[in-house]
Write a protein that holds these residues in place. Structure first.
Motif, PDB file in Angstrom:
ATOM      1  N   TYR A  21       0.819  -1.219   0.000  1.00 58.80           N
ATOM      2  CA  TYR A  21       0.000   0.000   0.000  1.00 58.80           C
ATOM      3  C   TYR A  21       0.848   1.263   0.000  1.00 58.80           C
ATOM      4  N   GLU A  22       2.067   1.185   0.519  1.00 59.23           N
ATOM      5  CA  GLU A  22       2.952   2.352   0.510  1.00 59.23           C
ATOM      6  C   GLU A  22       3.278   2.795  -0.921  1.00 59.23           C
ATOM      7  N   LEU A  23       3.277   1.857  -1.851  1.00 57.69           N
ATOM      8  CA  LEU A  23       3.580   2.192  -3.236  1.00 57.69           C
ATOM      9  C   LEU A  23       2.496   3.059  -3.861  1.00 57.69           C
ATOM     10  N   PHE A  24       1.295   3.057  -3.267  1.00 55.49           N
ATOM     11  CA  PHE A  24       0.196   3.869  -3.775  1.00 55.49           C
ATOM     12  C   PHE A  24      -0.040   5.112  -2.929  1.00 55.49           C
ATOM     13  N   GLY A  25       0.911   5.375  -2.019  1.00 55.32           N
ATOM     14  CA  GLY A  25       0.890   6.626  -1.262  1.00 55.32           C
ATOM     15  C   GLY A  25      -0.237   6.750  -0.270  1.00 55.32           C
ATOM     16  N   ALA A  26      -0.704   5.642   0.279  1.00 58.14           N
ATOM     17  CA  ALA A  26      -1.840   5.736   1.199  1.00 58.14           C
ATOM     18  C   ALA A  26      -1.842   4.595   2.204  1.00 58.14           C
ATOM     19  N   LYS A  27      -2.271   4.945   3.391  1.00 57.61           N
ATOM     20  CA  LYS A  27      -2.666   3.993   4.427  1.00 57.61           C
ATOM     21  C   LYS A  27      -3.742   4.728   5.220  1.00 57.61           C
ATOM     22  N   PHE A  28      -4.978   4.627   4.715  1.00 51.72           N
ATOM     23  CA  PHE A  28      -6.040   5.477   5.240  1.00 51.72           C
ATOM     24  C   PHE A  28      -6.460   5.106   6.655  1.00 51.72           C
ATOM     25  N   GLU A  29      -6.267   3.855   7.034  1.00 49.89           N
ATOM     26  CA  GLU A  29      -6.616   3.420   8.387  1.00 49.89           C
ATOM     27  C   GLU A  29      -5.537   2.459   8.879  1.00 49.89           C
ATOM     28  N   THR A  30      -5.424   2.351  10.182  1.00 49.99           N
ATOM     29  CA  THR A  30      -4.479   1.389  10.759  1.00 49.99           C
ATOM     30  C   THR A  30      -5.139   0.039  11.029  1.00 49.99           C
TER      31      THR A  30
END
Length: 382
Positions: free
Chosen positions: A105-114
């Motif tokens: 998910y880091e490759l898509f520039g997002a981690k909207f929730e933990t």
């Protein structure tokens, strides 16, 4: 490339392993673990091997387009070719992220929730009546799940599988049973538990209209696949008829397929399966497209734990994610093959799952468990 055609627990997941000259290994799953198609998907992976083995794993999208643009049957294709392409794509993104030491998910520039909310499916396949079928919900409730999905129209088979509606209609007795099931279920779980009913595109309009009216009474979270996946025009005609969100998409492939689905105006929740929609990046793009149609995304997920791990990566990178599907009781079967040493399903607590921070898709494949099922092995000429 190695391909594993696994059998066990009533499922038949097909896994692919890609290895690089640098020693990295990425894994993906062709999500045809139920129904038919596992042998075909394994064979399709074999057919596609020459487009993957020897390619540069640095660029997953390049390989995706090499396959899509130059395999002919991919354009306008169906479940088998896109399940194989999806498995390859997952493995490539797994390698890419591992090489950088980060989750996908880091490759898509997002981690909207933990953490994400999950829902339980597959909790009532042991019963075929109306009351015990509904009471089976007590198990996932006890295990902390607050959202449940089920198949109220289906009939249980001796081996524990389900037989969906035949010839678009239930008998009078079967239709009454379906109505009694969902009403009993609401009584068993109470008013605060989310319920989703998957109709698997089974009913003609005469019974569908009456069933949807009952769903309205029961305040369901969504109704899934009320119409055959090919019947896009039907979704357009039924749009807005009931105050119930409509979900669909597990048998729709690529951005192009989901564009057609969204343009009906008849779906509120799209359900791409990372194991057959075209892969990880395709699912991320589908989610972004759904946002522009004011729809949300709840990825379909009915396969091995490897597919669950890959799906979590997509969910974390999607701004409009809804609860994720899980089958927590697949391992009940004595011959179930657990393909991961760290299955996400075992980490669910009170209906929630933490988004992993491990590199790649965060899956540790149990090499010993899958080894007996290896069916193809392709190597580059070095």
């Amino acid at each position: 490339m190695r391909v594993f055609n696994i059998r066990g627990g009533g499922l038949h997941p097909v896994l692919v392993e890609l290895s690089t000259k640098d020693g990295l290994k990425g894994y993906g799953e062709a999500a045809v673990a139920y129904g038919i198609g596992a042998n075909a998907a394994a064979g399709m992976l074999s057919d596609l091997a020459h487009k993957v083995v020897g390619a540069d794993a640095t660029y997953p999208r390049n390989i995706w387009h090499e396959i899509y643009d130059n395999s002919f049957w991919t354009k306008g294709g169906g479940a088998i070719v896109f399940a194989a392409l999806s498995a390859i794509d997952q493995a490539l993104w797994d390698i890419k992220a591992q090489s950088l030491g980060i989750p996908v998910y880091e490759l898509f520039g997002a981690k909207f929730e933990t953490s994400l909310e999950v829902y339980a499916n597959g909790w009532n396949s042991a019963h075929d009546d109306a009351m015990e079928w509904a009471k089976a919900a007590e198990r996932p409730l006890k295990d902390g799940y607050t959202i449940l999905k089920c198949y109220p129209l289906a009939t249980r088979q001796k081996e524990g599988t389900l037989r969906h509606v035949q010839r678009r209609a239930l008998s009078t007795e079967e239709f009454k049973r379906a109505i009694d099931r969902v009403r009993n279920l609401r009584k068993v779980v109470g008013p605060d538990i989310g319920l989703m009913f998957d109709l698997s595109g089974g009913l003609n309009n005469d019974q569908l209209i009456r069933f949807m009216d009952v769903c309205t009474e029961l305040d369901v979270t969504w109704v899934e696949e009320p119409l055959d996946p090919f019947n896009l025009q039907g979704l357009r005609h039924l749009a807005g008829r009931w105050p119930i969100p409509i979900a669909a998409g597990e048998r729709v492939y690529t951005r192009q397929g989901f564009r057609n689905l969204l343009e009906t105006g008849g779906v509120d929740i799209v359900m791409p399966d990372v194991g057959n929609c075209g892969g990880i990046f395709e699912a991320v793009q589908i989610a972004a497209m759904a946002e522009s149609y004011n729809a949300r995304v709840s990825p379909h997920n009915c396969a091995s734990s490897l597919c669950t791990a890959a799906t979590i990566q997509v969910w974390a990178a999607s701004a409009i994610g809804m609860p994720l599907e899980t089958y927590p009781y697949f391992p009940d079967a004595n011959d179930y093959v657990q393909v991961l040493a760290n299955p996400p399903e075992k980490a669910v607590v009170n209906g929630r799952l933490s988004v992993p921070t491990d590199p790649g898709i965060g899956a540790v494949v149990d090499a010993e468990a899958i080894a007996p099922f290896r069916c193809f092995d392709f190597r580059a000429d070095v």
